[in-house]
Write a protein that holds these residues in place. Structure first.
Motif, mmCIF file in Angstrom:
data_model
loop_
_atom_site.group_PDB
_atom_site.id
_atom_site.type_symbol
_atom_site.label_atom_id
_atom_site.label_comp_id
_atom_site.label_asym_id
_atom_site.label_seq_id
_atom_site.Cartn_x
_atom_site.Cartn_y
_atom_site.Cartn_z
ATOM 1 N N TYR A 628 43.173 37.768 41.584
ATOM 2 C CA TYR A 628 42.516 39.059 41.374
ATOM 3 C C TYR A 628 43.513 40.098 40.865
ATOM 4 C CZ TYR A 628 38.439 37.281 43.901
ATOM 5 O OH TYR A 628 37.347 36.547 44.283
ATOM 6 N N LYS A 696 42.915 43.149 53.115
ATOM 7 C CA LYS A 696 42.421 42.710 51.819
ATOM 8 C C LYS A 696 42.128 43.920 50.936
ATOM 9 C CE LYS A 696 40.429 38.198 52.894
ATOM 10 N NZ LYS A 696 39.212 37.373 52.896
ATOM 11 N N SER A 698 40.500 45.632 47.619
ATOM 12 C CA SER A 698 39.354 45.399 46.760
ATOM 13 C C SER A 698 39.636 46.003 45.395
ATOM 14 C CB SER A 698 38.090 46.006 47.367
ATOM 15 O OG SER A 698 36.978 45.712 46.558
ATOM 16 N N ASN A 702 37.684 42.023 41.706
ATOM 17 C CA ASN A 702 36.888 41.452 42.794
ATOM 18 C C ASN A 702 35.410 41.692 42.534
ATOM 19 O OD1 ASN A 702 39.648 42.158 44.060
ATOM 20 N ND2 ASN A 702 38.721 40.839 45.607
ATOM 21 N N GLU A 706 32.184 39.137 41.766
ATOM 22 C CA GLU A 706 31.056 39.232 42.688
ATOM 23 C C GLU A 706 29.749 39.494 41.941
ATOM 24 O OE1 GLU A 706 29.543 41.979 46.451
ATOM 25 O OE2 GLU A 706 31.398 42.458 45.399
#
Length: 1175
Positions: A628, A696, A698, A702, A706
């Motif tokens: 990512y 984590k 974001s 990401n 998704e």
């Protein structure tokens, strides 16, 4: 015309009838008669018998199975020539752990009669027995006695089914004994029937058949001392003592009550914070039914399906506001003392705790009472293997004694078990199971299964975790590995397009495809591409690993994947659903390798509107495998102008449009605590083991992945549902009842004056967006975490099981949804791939093997139930693994650096009378901080600071609970005014996170991660502490008045300098206290922001008798240099909150004002004052 009836000739000797009585949904019964054709070519499968080897029938493939039972079976003193074992059904039900043991129980004959009965009574145990039958090591043979002419038994008139089955077992054993004597000539092995039924043993003795109870048989084995611990308790035991639990209702009374609506059925869940409180969710009530106390729970174990009777309304209670731990409550209770029927159903401590709950419910009033019930029956037990520790208070020695196994799971009661290995088991992780829970025993009885190893050893703790969450972690057996491609890692996509592997596939290798995954990902399920079309639209593709090409329906690998359901990710290992050859190589869409895929390709407008969607099996060639972070850098790098990067930018832009549309439709942006554990390299570089723990992040990438995975799932769901209207495998998220949000709504209203609108997903999403605290950005995430817990769980289902309006996924605001994008790690996706392949009429390789289950609704419903169970457990196991890792990292850090732990930000998620639940953001974990864990000591102890200590030298603490304000004040006994610490819901606090072994047997070996509420608490900006910047709440004694603020002894105590000084008044009744985080509007924070007010002193007065009338304090301070006065008002009630602010020019003026105030006021309660100075 020839009659179709059979004549009663000799052929009837080979035909037998079996009669079944089947109950229908209408309540009627149906008689079913089946004919059985009896044979004489069913083998005994003994290597001693040459006759059966030559006459044995071939299987479906034409192969004659090899004999299973050995030529030289195990010998004992009782059976010197060896023996074969024939167990009955009850032995399989209660002794499965023994049968699986590697030191005993080889050469076992499983009769068809026994297996059929076992399947009807316990499908999980049936599967375990079938695993033994398929294993080549244990030599378990399934003998079809119902089809062998010599062993078939017809049920006699007036004979019960149980008696008929017992007779069938004896007849089969007798035939085996006679048959093997003839085959072996001499020294034939004995045939031993194992049954705990005394009547069956007596009849066997009369018939000349060897028959022993399970305990008798095990007693004759060499390692009997260890194996006897595994014999189930309570099977032959009669009730001996006082009946301390109520009897269950009869089955007929239960069924009548359920139909009439006076009884209710549901799953019993025990509170994680109070072992005496449970709940049962039933459709007839909005809120779960409360089950309070041992007598009401009536031998139920968390997870059991129970039948409950609702109590009269005057007996309804409110949920417990206390943390009650079983070990603390019954810490001196011994297993030998508990015995059978000794003592009352509840201990004196439990009775006292329940009485306090009753008083609380009485004071709370009827409006807060909740429907309360009692258990009157158990429909289905959820008993399994439990991991725990043996209570160290048990004595030693080799004699058999009763001990408590204390499960790791606090929701499970202690288990009484008999063992001769106490010395060897103390300090170990031990596996046990429950056998029975009789009415005359306070605790269930069980037996030892095995030891996993020492406490806190990595291997034992990991295996314990996997067992606790029922994760299937055994290595893949040979039968499954035989299903893999023979080429192994050398398998490649055929280069010749005439190869059968290319049939039905499109060649998409020219597309610029890439994958974006977490760092270090090896099982890459998905890849993407995007390119602009000549008409200005965009072609976007989601390419998913074609796992069904390698996993064919109904073979051994498919059955194993069905059972496992999902891959489980732990911190340091991965429990794969499929063998790693597939998951990390042949199926994985790795870069620079050609791979089979199942592609969903859309044409999208620049506004992300779908023009069309196509599905095809394909061959792709991934150009890059990004993490990512790497993908985000690539997209942000303005110098990167290649076609692949351009495609990624198209994907990112379109994903933002798709997300905006979802959010506009009412999709929820929920949250859950997520951290990731990096490799040990980070901690090696920094020297801090906790450096591996990361929250984590974001990134936009990401969200990119998704959004397109969601789009693929919804598009595929629509397609398969159109072809499989009754059996499409879909995923739904039911709209949660409004009552689920009642507590959170009330908490937000009371604590922050915020509204939570749950009338629709869109309304909820909008109201969550408004739950903002500018001073504490994490507050919004915290509320989203709590809102997520109010939701129902998403679940897999078969489309024919629900009406179409119920297909909706509430959280995603999607009318239909499924899982398609992760077939390497989720079996649901693999099934959806098969349905989609059928839906697009795929006729390539593998399509010749049709999965009949795709149209079998009952089979799919069973698969969905297992998938939902496995999915939940995998999530729980992953979180538990992170918590264990954090505990071990803290332990290593403390040992390495010699400190007492780390101080981190925490957030109060729930408040009890005697503690609070604190969430630690950095580690993504939460834990209970009990009363004894609150740190009330000052940083530097004053000579005048006299502590109230108990006999153990610990400070005696008390608390004051404010349920309506969700607040708790903890203080030293008798010193509430000087040592009080007040916390409230949603408050940000500082917690000292450390690792120390817990003292209780239940938590032996677990690391106590939340050790104490640290001294420093950073309060919310709308609290009193938020006004006085950097105020440190301290417990201090009264101080003499100093000449100036700078010289105050409090400065030395706090290290606060000019920024924060607690100034006690000289005269009674005013008293110095630590700041209480009483809620006030944010506007007074101007005291620390307005430049005109700097270098001023501020006086805070609480319990001032004129505060409610809002009178100006100036008249009390005539002659003093006052800048301003104010009375904060609660914006919700528009009433004064009970304290005043007065701002003076300097500290001397403030002190003279305090003296003046204390001299003029005569009040019934103490007036608390505090002075701070801004710099």
């Amino acid at each position: 015309m020839k009659s179709l009836k059979r004549s009663f000739g000799d052929s009837t000797a080979n035909i037998s009838s079996k009669v079944f009585i089947r109950s229908l949904k209408s309540g009627r019964v149906q008689k079913v008669v089946r004919e059985q054709y009896l044979r004489k070519d069913i083998s005994c499968s003994s290597q001693l018998c040459s006759a059966c080897a030559s006459n044995a029938a071939a299987d479906a493939s034409g192969n004659v199975p090899k004999p299973v039972l050995s030529r030289q079976p195990a010998r004992t003193k009782s059976f010197p020539t060896g023996h074969y074992i024939v167990p009955d059904t009850n032995v399989l039900l209660t002794g499965i752990d023994l049968l699986e043991h590697s030191d005993a129980f080889y050469d076992v004959i499983i009769l068809q009669t026994v297996l059929d009965e076992l399947r009807n009574r316990s499908l999980p145990l049936y599967n375990r027995i079938m695993s033994l039958v398929k294993s080549e090591d244990k030599r378990f043979y399934l003998f079809f006695n119902e089809f062998r002419a010599e062993t078939n038994v017809v049920r006699e008139e007036s004979e019960t089914v149980n008696d008929r089955n017992d007779r069938s077992i004896r007849k089969s054993a007798g035939w085996y004994a006679t048959h093997l004597k003839a085959a072996a000539k001499k020294n034939a092995p004995a045939i031993v029937v194992i049954t705990n039924d005394a009547d069956n043993r007596r009849k066997a003795e009369v018939e000349g058949i060897e028959a022993l109870s399970l305990r008798e048989y095990v007693s004759g084995l060499e390692n009997a001392d260890h194996l006897l611990d595994m014999v189930a308790e309570g099977q032959d035991r009669a009730v001996q003592g006082e009946l301390i639990y109520p009897d269950y209702f009869t089955q007929s009374r239960v069924q009548t009550g359920l139909k009439a609506g006076v009884l209710h059925q549901g799953v019993f869940h025990v509170s994680p914070h109070n072992y005496l409180e449970g709940t049962v969710k039933v459709p007839a009530f909005d809120k779960p039914l409360l089950i309070l106390g041992r007598e009401s729970s009536n031998r139920s174990v968390s997870g059991d399906v129970v039948v409950v009777e609702v109590l009269s309304k005057d007996q309804w209670k409110q949920p417990s506001s206390k943390i009650i731990d079983e070990e603390a409550m019954n810490q001196n209770e011994g297993a030998e003392d508990e015995g059978e029927g000794s003592g009352p159903i509840i201990t004196e401590g439990e009775r006292k705790a329940l009485q306090e709950e009753v008083k609380s419910a009485h004071h709370a009033g009827a409006d807060r009472a909740q429907p309360t019930a009692k258990v009157v029956g158990v429909m289905k037990r959820s008993w399994r293997q439990y991991v725990g520790t043996v209570d160290a208070s048990a004595g030693g020695g080799n004699r058999q004694q009763t001990v408590f196994l204390v499960p790791m799971d606090k929701k499970i009661p202690k288990i009484r078990m008999r063992t001769r290995q106490v010395d060897q088991l103390i300090g170990k992780r031990v596996v046990a199971t429950i056998d029975a829970w009789d009415r005359d025993s306070r605790y269930p009885a069980g037996h030892f299964v095995r030891s996993l190893g020492g406490l806190e050893t990595k291997e034992a703790e990991t295996e314990a975790l996997l067992l606790e969450f029922d994760v299937q972690y055994r290595p893949f057996p040979k039968a499954i590995l035989d299903c893999l491609p023979s080429e192994g890692h050398n398998w490649t996509v055929p280069q010749d397009k005439s190869d059968p592997g290319w049939v039905g596939r499109k060649d998409l290798r020219e597309l610029l495809v890439c994958s974006i995954d977490p760092p270090g990902c090896q099982d890459i399920d998905d890849a993407l591409h995007a390119r602009q079309l000549p008409n200005g639209n965009f072609e976007v593709g989601v390419h998913i690993a074609d796992v069904p090409h390698f996993v064919r329906p109904n073979n051994a690998m498919d059955a194993e994947a069905t059972s496992r359901g999902t891959t489980v990710y732990l911190v340091d290992k991965r429990i794969d659903m499929l063998p790693s050859l597939l998951g990390t190589d042949l199926c994985s869409l790795k870069p620079n390798v050609e791979r089979y895929a199942f592609s969903t390709i859309w044409e999208l407008t620049p506004d992300a509107e779908i023009v069309k969607a196509d599905f095809t099996k394909s061959v792709i060639y991934s150009r890059e495998g990004f993490s990512y972070e790497a993908a985000q850098k690539r997209v942000d790098d303005k110098s990167a102008q290649d076609d692949l990067t351009a495609g990624m930018r198209h994907l990112l832009r379109l994903s933002k449009l798709l997300r905006a549309k979802r959010m506009a439709a009412g999709a929820l942006n929920l949250s859950s605590p997520e951290v990731r554990i990096e490799s040990a390299e980070t901690s090696n570089e920094t020297g801090d083991p906790l450096a591996d723990v990361k929250t984590k992040a974001s990134l936009e990438t990401n969200s990119l992945v998704e959004e397109f995975m969601l789009l693929a799932n919804t598009t595929v769901a629509t397609k398969i549902q159109s072809v499989f209207p009754q059996t499409a495998l879909l995923r739904r998220h039911a709209e949660p009842p409004v009552s689920n949000f009642a507590d959170l709504s009330d908490q937000l209203k009371r604590m922050r004056d915020m509204e939570l609108d749950v009338s629709s997903s869109k309304a909820l999403a909008d109201s969550l967006d408004k739950c903002i605290d500018p001073e504490h950005p994490f507050f919004n995430t915290l509320i989203r975490i709590l809102a997520t817990r109010c939701m129902t769980s998403a679940e897999y289902f078969c489309s024919g099981s629900h009406a179409e309006p119920e297909f909706r996924h509430y959280g995603l605001a999607s009318e239909i949804y499924t899982h398609f994008t992760s077939p390497i790690r989720r079996y649901a996706d693999l099934l959806v791939h098969r349905q989609l392949a059928y839906a697009i009429s795929y006729e390539g390789q593998g399509s010749e093997v049709v999965d009949e289950g795709l149209r079998n609704k009952n089979k799919l419903e069973n698969v969905c139930r297992n998938l939902n169970f496995r999915h939940r457990n995998a999530q729980h196991a992953g979180r538990a693994s992170i918590e264990y890792y954090v505990g071990q990292a803290l332990k290593q850090r403390q040992a390495k650096m010699g400190d007492e732990g780390v101080v981190e930000d925490g957030y109060v998620m729930r408040v009890f009378e005697n503690g609070a639940v604190i969430f630690v953001r950095k580690f993504g974990i939460e834990g209970v901080v009990r009363l004894e864990d609150f740190d009330l000591s000052p940083r530097k102890k004053s000579k005048k600071d006299q502590r109230t200590e108990n006999e153990e030298g610990l400070i005696t603490k008390e608390s004051e609970f404010e349920p309506e304000n969700y607040a708790l004040t903890v203080f030293e006994k008798g010193k509430k005014d000087t040592t009080g610490r007040r916390i409230e819901l949603f408050q940000e606090v500082k917690v000292r996170v450390s690792s120390e072994e817990k003292g209780g047997a239940r938590e032996k070996g677990k690391r106590k991660v939340l050790q104490s509420l640290a001294l420093l608490m950073t309060a919310e900006p709308t609290t009193m502490q938020g006004v006085f910047r950097d105020m440190t709440p301290l417990s201090i004694s009264k101080l003499d008045v100093a000449d100036s603020l700078e010289d105050s002894p409090a400065i030395a105590e706090t290290g606060g300098g000019d920024n924060n000084t607690i100034w006690p008044p000289r005269k009674a009744p005013a008293t110095a206290i630590a700041m209480s985080p009483t809620r006030i509007p944010a506007s007074p924070s101007v005291l620390t922001q307005d430049k005109a007010l700097r270098n001023k002193s501020h006086l805070y007065i609480r319990n001032f008798p004129y505060a409610a009338q809002g009178e100006d304090l100036r008249k009390f301070f005539v002659g003093h240099d006052i800048v301003s006065t104010s009375v904060p008002v609660n914006p919700r009630t528009n009433r004064a909150v009970g304290y005043h602010f007065v701002t003076f020019r300097g500290g001397a003026d403030a002190q003279r004002a305090v003296d003046a105030l204390s001299g003029k006021l005569v009040v019934e309660q103490e007036v608390f004052v505090q002075i701070t100075r801004d710099s």
